[in-house]
Scaffold this active site. Structure first.
Site, short mmCIF file in Angstrom:
data_model
loop_
_atom_site.label_atom_id
_atom_site.label_comp_id
_atom_site.label_asym_id
_atom_site.label_seq_id
_atom_site.Cartn_x
_atom_site.Cartn_y
_atom_site.Cartn_z
N HIS A 82 0.82 -1.23 0.00
CA HIS A 82 0.00 0.00 0.00
C HIS A 82 0.85 1.27 0.00
CE1 HIS A 82 0.36 -0.27 4.53
NE2 HIS A 82 0.40 1.05 4.40
N ASP A 112 0.35 -7.65 1.43
CA ASP A 112 0.74 -6.24 1.57
C ASP A 112 2.26 -6.08 1.56
OD1 ASP A 112 0.23 -3.53 1.69
OD2 ASP A 112 0.14 -3.47 3.87
N SER A 188 4.50 2.62 7.92
CA SER A 188 4.19 1.46 7.08
C SER A 188 5.38 1.09 6.21
CB SER A 188 2.98 1.74 6.19
OG SER A 188 1.81 1.85 6.95
#
Length: 288
Positions: A82, A112, A188
């Site tokens: 992402h 992911d 992230s």
């Protein structure tokens, strides 16, 4: 301290070298300090320049920043899918201040995970650990870029709160490590590191709700290793599938159906041209 933490002699020697260079007292030279010094240089910022549509359906350039971890000295970086999704251009910001163009090697939306190649060699690289050997309560150090490059290389520390947490993200169901190390937007794709200075996970998500604090999640590094290998070999992840939707007696009852079979599963759906279809299985079959 090495014997106190029960480190193997080779790891103790490498961490001792860090200790000698730091000129810190034993009290200040904690496992968090040592781990951050080992892995911090391998954590990068990833700026994603993408194209979106405004209210008038006109293309506009957007920019987002996440984190990544160099795992090979020739510039290969692991991050979250992402973080780089929809990228028109990627810019990799190294811990030493340099900026490099980045190229997507492969992505896997289900886990992911993505691999990016930075245009440089002889880079500092993090060492992968073994997430199957993690225990609840051991130190966990998060390194990344919360809120963007202004806070690049931020280190937060906590513990491994739980193992094998199942989290539903969209249509994906992932098994993740839970930690209370502070993680914010921008973290992230960054590193979750143990007290030996080895990467045990890729920070990926947190629970944001009123009254909830300190519940964050990382993708276990053993999952990452397998996905990264396939992305580098193929550019995508190969997964087996049958191409059927099946009910057993209990599942059918929960869906409001009565299934008059004593054993096996009933084929309720069939993917045309899929493996089960090619093998001769038909809708309505009972598979024992």
């Amino acid at each position: 301290w090495a014997s106190f933490w029960g480190l193997p002699s080779s790891e103790a020697a490498s961490l001792a070298a860090v200790s000698e260079d730091s000129h810190l007292s034993e009290a200040r030279n904690t496992p968090v300090v040592r781990a951050a010094k080992i892995v911090g240089p391998a954590v990068v910022g990833i700026t994603n320049k993408a194209i979106a549509r405004d209210w008038f359906n006109m293309p506009v350039e957007t920019e987002g920043v996440g984190s990544g971890v160099i795992f090979r000295q020739d510039g290969y970086i692991v991050t979250n899918d992402h973080v780089i999704r929809g990228a028109k251009e990627l810019i990799v910001s190294l811990a030493d201040g340099r900026s490099l163009p980045g190229k997507v090697v492969g992505t896997d939306q289900m886990t992911d995970i993505a691999v990016v190649k930075g245009a440089a060699d002889s880079l500092p690289a993090a060492e992968f650990g073994d997430s199957d050997k993690i225990v609840v309560g051991e130190p966990a150090i998060a390194i990344g870029n919360p809120m963007g490059l202004e806070f690049q290389g931020t280190v937060t520390a906590g513990v491994v709160s739980a193992l094998n947490r199942t989290l539903d993200i969209g249509e994906r169901r992932l098994k993740l490590l839970q930690t209370d190390a502070a993680i914010s937007p921008g973290n992230s794709g960054g590193a979750l590191v143990n007290a030996d200075g080895k990467e045990i996970g890729i920070n990926s998500a947190k629970i944001k709700a009123s009254g909830v604090e300190g519940i964050a999640f990382a993708i276990p590094i053993n999952t990452v290793k397998d996905v990264v290998k396939q992305l580098m070999d193929n550019g995508y992840v190969i997964r087996p599938y049958l191409g059927v939707g099946v009910y057993d007696k209990q599942l059918a009852a929960r869906q409001g159906y009565v299934l008059n079979v004593d054993q096996g599963v009933y084929v309720q759906q069939l993917t045309l041209g899929g493996p089960a279809d090619k093998a001769g299985i038909k809708r309505g079959d009972i598979i024992l």
